[in-house]
Motif scaffolding. Structure first.
Motif, PDB file in Angstrom:
ATOM      1  N   LEU A  20       5.926 -22.272 -31.749  1.00 42.10           N
ATOM      2  CA  LEU A  20       6.371 -21.549 -30.556  1.00 42.10           C
ATOM      3  C   LEU A  20       5.533 -20.293 -30.335  1.00 42.10           C
ATOM      4  O   LEU A  20       5.092 -20.008 -29.208  1.00 42.10           O
ATOM      5  CB  LEU A  20       7.843 -21.172 -30.674  1.00 42.10           C
ATOM      6  N   VAL A  21       5.309 -19.553 -31.417  1.00 43.98           N
ATOM      7  CA  VAL A  21       4.520 -18.323 -31.314  1.00 43.98           C
ATOM      8  C   VAL A  21       3.112 -18.640 -30.827  1.00 43.98           C
ATOM      9  O   VAL A  21       2.584 -17.994 -29.904  1.00 43.98           O
ATOM     10  CB  VAL A  21       4.464 -17.603 -32.675  1.00 43.98           C
ATOM     11  N   LEU A  22       2.484 -19.658 -31.428  1.00 46.12           N
ATOM     12  CA  LEU A  22       1.118 -20.021 -31.028  1.00 46.12           C
ATOM     13  C   LEU A  22       1.080 -20.579 -29.612  1.00 46.12           C
ATOM     14  O   LEU A  22       0.129 -20.343 -28.865  1.00 46.12           O
ATOM     15  CB  LEU A  22       0.541 -21.052 -32.001  1.00 46.12           C
ATOM     16  N   GLY A  23       2.133 -21.320 -29.241  1.00 40.58           N
ATOM     17  CA  GLY A  23       2.188 -21.853 -27.885  1.00 40.58           C
ATOM     18  C   GLY A  23       2.181 -20.750 -26.848  1.00 40.58           C
ATOM     19  O   GLY A  23       1.423 -20.795 -25.866  1.00 40.58           O
ATOM     20  N   PHE A  24       3.000 -19.716 -27.052  1.00 45.11           N
ATOM     21  CA  PHE A  24       3.026 -18.574 -26.139  1.00 45.11           C
ATOM     22  C   PHE A  24       1.707 -17.804 -26.171  1.00 45.11           C
ATOM     23  O   PHE A  24       1.236 -17.296 -25.154  1.00 45.11           O
ATOM     24  CB  PHE A  24       4.196 -17.647 -26.477  1.00 45.11           C
ATOM     25  N   TYR A  25       1.105 -17.749 -27.354  1.00 46.58           N
ATOM     26  CA  TYR A  25      -0.185 -17.054 -27.469  1.00 46.58           C
ATOM     27  C   TYR A  25      -1.245 -17.738 -26.615  1.00 46.58           C
ATOM     28  O   TYR A  25      -1.953 -17.084 -25.833  1.00 46.58           O
ATOM     29  CB  TYR A  25      -0.630 -17.023 -28.930  1.00 46.58           C
ATOM     30  N   PHE A  26      -1.374 -19.050 -26.749  1.00 44.84           N
ATOM     31  CA  PHE A  26      -2.396 -19.770 -25.990  1.00 44.84           C
ATOM     32  C   PHE A  26      -2.127 -19.738 -24.486  1.00 44.84           C
ATOM     33  O   PHE A  26      -3.062 -19.730 -23.681  1.00 44.84           O
ATOM     34  CB  PHE A  26      -2.493 -21.227 -26.464  1.00 44.84           C
ATOM     35  N   LEU A  27      -0.858 -19.696 -24.116  1.00 47.67           N
ATOM     36  CA  LEU A  27      -0.520 -19.712 -22.691  1.00 47.67           C
ATOM     37  C   LEU A  27      -0.629 -18.335 -22.033  1.00 47.67           C
ATOM     38  O   LEU A  27      -1.087 -18.222 -20.895  1.00 47.67           O
ATOM     39  CB  LEU A  27       0.892 -20.251 -22.497  1.00 47.67           C
ATOM     40  N   PHE A  28      -0.218 -17.287 -22.744  1.00 45.92           N
ATOM     41  CA  PHE A  28      -0.067 -15.994 -22.085  1.00 45.92           C
ATOM     42  C   PHE A  28      -0.877 -14.843 -22.689  1.00 45.92           C
ATOM     43  O   PHE A  28      -1.165 -13.872 -21.987  1.00 45.92           O
ATOM     44  CB  PHE A  28       1.415 -15.589 -22.087  1.00 45.92           C
ATOM     45  N   LEU A  29      -1.234 -14.922 -23.957  1.00 50.38           N
ATOM     46  CA  LEU A  29      -1.817 -13.764 -24.620  1.00 50.38           C
ATOM     47  C   LEU A  29      -3.304 -13.900 -24.944  1.00 50.38           C
ATOM     48  O   LEU A  29      -3.987 -12.886 -25.078  1.00 50.38           O
ATOM     49  CB  LEU A  29      -1.051 -13.462 -25.919  1.00 50.38           C
ATOM     50  N   LYS A  30      -3.788 -15.097 -25.073  1.00 48.29           N
ATOM     51  CA  LYS A  30      -5.172 -15.299 -25.480  1.00 48.29           C
ATOM     52  C   LYS A  30      -6.135 -14.817 -24.398  1.00 48.29           C
ATOM     53  O   LYS A  30      -5.967 -15.123 -23.222  1.00 48.29           O
ATOM     54  CB  LYS A  30      -5.450 -16.778 -25.773  1.00 48.29           C
ATOM     55  N   ARG A  31      -7.120 -14.051 -24.817  1.00 47.16           N
ATOM     56  CA  ARG A  31      -8.131 -13.579 -23.880  1.00 47.16           C
ATOM     57  C   ARG A  31      -9.173 -14.669 -23.642  1.00 47.16           C
ATOM     58  O   ARG A  31      -9.421 -15.503 -24.492  1.00 47.16           O
ATOM     59  CB  ARG A  31      -8.815 -12.324 -24.424  1.00 47.16           C
ATOM     60  N   ASN A  32      -9.803 -14.608 -22.470  1.00 49.48           N
ATOM     61  CA  ASN A  32     -10.843 -15.575 -22.117  1.00 49.48           C
ATOM     62  C   ASN A  32     -10.347 -17.010 -22.292  1.00 49.48           C
ATOM     63  O   ASN A  32     -11.013 -17.852 -22.888  1.00 49.48           O
ATOM     64  CB  ASN A  32     -12.102 -15.353 -22.968  1.00 49.48           C
ATOM     65  N   LYS A  33      -9.149 -17.253 -21.777  1.00 43.61           N
ATOM     66  CA  LYS A  33      -8.585 -18.599 -21.889  1.00 43.61           C
ATOM     67  C   LYS A  33      -9.447 -19.619 -21.166  1.00 43.61           C
ATOM     68  O   LYS A  33     -10.012 -19.346 -20.112  1.00 43.61           O
ATOM     69  CB  LYS A  33      -7.172 -18.636 -21.299  1.00 43.61           C
ATOM     70  N   VAL A  34      -9.512 -20.803 -21.756  1.00 42.48           N
ATOM     71  CA  VAL A  34     -10.140 -21.935 -21.100  1.00 42.48           C
ATOM     72  C   VAL A  34      -9.052 -22.971 -20.843  1.00 42.48           C
ATOM     73  O   VAL A  34      -7.916 -22.837 -21.316  1.00 42.48           O
ATOM     74  CB  VAL A  34     -11.274 -22.529 -21.959  1.00 42.48           C
ATOM     75  N   VAL A  35      -9.383 -24.015 -20.103  1.00 41.61           N
ATOM     76  CA  VAL A  35      -8.372 -24.999 -19.709  1.00 41.61           C
ATOM     77  C   VAL A  35      -7.713 -25.644 -20.928  1.00 41.61           C
ATOM     78  O   VAL A  35      -6.501 -25.866 -20.948  1.00 41.61           O
ATOM     79  CB  VAL A  35      -9.018 -26.076 -18.816  1.00 41.61           C
ATOM     80  N   LYS A  92     -14.084 -33.848 -19.573  1.00 40.96           N
ATOM     81  CA  LYS A  92     -13.915 -35.013 -18.702  1.00 40.96           C
ATOM     82  C   LYS A  92     -12.689 -34.860 -17.803  1.00 40.96           C
ATOM     83  O   LYS A  92     -12.265 -35.810 -17.157  1.00 40.96           O
ATOM     84  CB  LYS A  92     -13.752 -36.291 -19.548  1.00 40.96           C
ATOM     85  N   LEU A  93     -12.123 -33.666 -17.780  1.00 37.98           N
ATOM     86  CA  LEU A  93     -10.831 -33.474 -17.126  1.00 37.98           C
ATOM     87  C   LEU A  93     -10.964 -33.155 -15.648  1.00 37.98           C
ATOM     88  O   LEU A  93     -11.781 -32.326 -15.246  1.00 37.98           O
ATOM     89  CB  LEU A  93     -10.073 -32.342 -17.822  1.00 37.98           C
ATOM     90  N   ASN A  94     -10.145 -33.822 -14.857  1.00 37.49           N
ATOM     91  CA  ASN A  94      -9.928 -33.443 -13.461  1.00 37.49           C
ATOM     92  C   ASN A  94      -8.691 -32.552 -13.461  1.00 37.49           C
ATOM     93  O   ASN A  94      -7.567 -33.035 -13.536  1.00 37.49           O
ATOM     94  CB  ASN A  94      -9.709 -34.684 -12.597  1.00 37.49           C
ATOM     95  N   TYR A  95      -8.915 -31.238 -13.418  1.00 34.31           N
ATOM     96  CA  TYR A  95      -7.817 -30.292 -13.623  1.00 34.31           C
ATOM     97  C   TYR A  95      -6.729 -30.459 -12.569  1.00 34.31           C
ATOM     98  O   TYR A  95      -5.534 -30.405 -12.885  1.00 34.31           O
ATOM     99  CB  TYR A  95      -8.353 -28.866 -13.609  1.00 34.31           C
ATOM    100  N   SER A  96      -7.094 -30.648 -11.322  1.00 32.59           N
ATOM    101  CA  SER A  96      -6.092 -30.788 -10.256  1.00 32.59           C
ATOM    102  C   SER A  96      -5.212 -32.012 -10.508  1.00 32.59           C
ATOM    103  O   SER A  96      -3.979 -31.950 -10.369  1.00 32.59           O
ATOM    104  CB  SER A  96      -6.783 -30.905  -8.895  1.00 32.59           C
ATOM    105  N   PHE A  97      -5.839 -33.121 -10.872  1.00 26.83           N
ATOM    106  CA  PHE A  97      -5.066 -34.337 -11.159  1.00 26.83           C
ATOM    107  C   PHE A  97      -4.115 -34.104 -12.324  1.00 26.83           C
ATOM    108  O   PHE A  97      -2.944 -34.495 -12.273  1.00 26.83           O
ATOM    109  CB  PHE A  97      -6.012 -35.492 -11.485  1.00 26.83           C
TER     110      PHE A  97
END
Length: 346
Positions: A20-35, A92-97
């Motif tokens: 849970l902690v890491l999930g919130f980190y990757f979603l909201f706290l990590k700098r320079n996030k990538v997809v 290989k990701l289509n982000y919108s899809f």
């Protein structure tokens, strides 16, 4: 709760808490996030919700049916998010899809749960819905493995060449598969086995990823012990050939460029090129090529501001956004976005 159950609860809940902690980190706290960070955060939260439900239900069978429904509903998302996570790392990701697919799944599951709540349809949820979710989960695991088939092939044929990003793919897929298998076999083992598997898979995965990261960021260059030094005249000739080749064709922007390919382009032996880079330039091949790629990225950041940062990395020859960001910061001491802000008008 006796001491045995307390230990069991602690071991199974520990992974969920950290996830849970890491999930919130990757979603909201990590700098320079990538997809890929966004999908990893969502995957960890989905797994935590599913596993958390199992833990509380195992130790409290009177748990509200609403929580049971939420846990199973979250399980529907695990497979698709895993699949999109793998595709995002492999570029290989289509982000919108992917985004609209997940939104559709969330809406569909919410509407279905509202019309057929677990509280009044528990037999259906424990029967056909549970099996449908399990099959769907497995199908997306297979699809993820198929997308990452080259990485798994490398694991068998040349595991020493597996990159940091590929370690993420292998660890996450294998961990999710282990959790799926535990739940599928829980009727023959124990219902809490899925939660325990999650905890152990979580820590093993991140130990492997931590090791791969240290290996990437702090490489130990095992140089060959060359008996004879290359003649300075030959060194200058090869360097001149490299400069001409890189200026005219920019082959360093090829993400699949290897030392052997470059040596073939220069019409010299790979061993000679390796000795020149390691012994004369005191660099690894990856460091040598990445410096050219970062120079190209700096040029694009200044001259093509319309390009997205991730696109600049790909245009420069990096095969993943995370590698581009880490290499850029390591070489320049700043991030691509900061560099662009400070140098656009210079």
């Amino acid at each position: 709760m006796n001491i045995q159950n307390q230990i069991l609860f602690f071991l199974s809940a520990l992974g969920v808490f950290n996830s849970l902690v890491l999930g919130f980190y990757f979603l909201f706290l990590k700098r320079n996030k990538v997809v890929s960070d966004l999908f990893l955060g969502l995957l960890l939260l989905s797994l935590s919700t599913r596993i958390g439900k199992s833990i509380f239900y195992n130790f409290n069978p009177q748990l509200s049916k609403t929580y049971l429904q939420i846990g199973l509903s979250a399980c529907v998302l695990i497979g698709p998010i895993l699949y999109f996570f793998v595709k995002s790392i492999l570029q290989k990701l289509n982000y919108s899809f992917a985004k609209y697919s997940l939104i559709f799944i969330v809406i569909a599951v919410t509407v279905f749960g509202f019309l057929f709540p677990y509280k009044y349809n528990s037999e259906v949820w424990r029967g056909i819905i549970y099996y449908a979710i399990t099959i769907q989960w497995f199908i997306f695991i297979v699809l993820s493995i198929y997308e990452a088939r080259q990485v798994f092939r490398k694991l068998v044929t040349n595991r020493h060449q597996i990159s940091y990003e590929e370690t993420w793919i292998l660890s996450i897929i294998c961990g999710v598969f282990a959790i799926w298998l535990s739940y599928s076999l829980s009727r023959y083992t124990s219902y809490i086995s899925g939660a325990l598997t999650f905890s152990f898979s979580f820590y093993i995965s991140f130990m492997l990823i931590y090791y791969a990261k240290n290996k990437t960021l702090n490489p130990v260059i095992n140089k060959e012990k060359y008996i004879n030094k290359i003649d300075e005249k030959l060194v200058k000739e090869i360097q001149e050939k490299i400069n001409i080749l890189f200026e005219t064709r920019k082959i360093y922007t090829n993400p699949d460029l290897t030392l052997s390919i470059l040596a073939k382009e220069l019409n010299i032996r790979p061993q000679l090129l390796s000795q020149l880079i390691n012994d004369n330039l005191n660099k690894s091949f990856t460091q040598f090529i990445n410096e050219y790629r970062i120079d190209e990225a700096k040029r694009l950041l200044k001259e093509s501001p319309q390009l997205k940062i991730d696109a600049v990395g790909f245009e420069s020859g990096f095969n993943s956004s995370s590698t581009f960001y880490s290499s850029f910061r390591k070489i320049t001491g700043t991030t691509p976005s900061n560099y662009q802000k400070h140098n656009f008008y210079s």
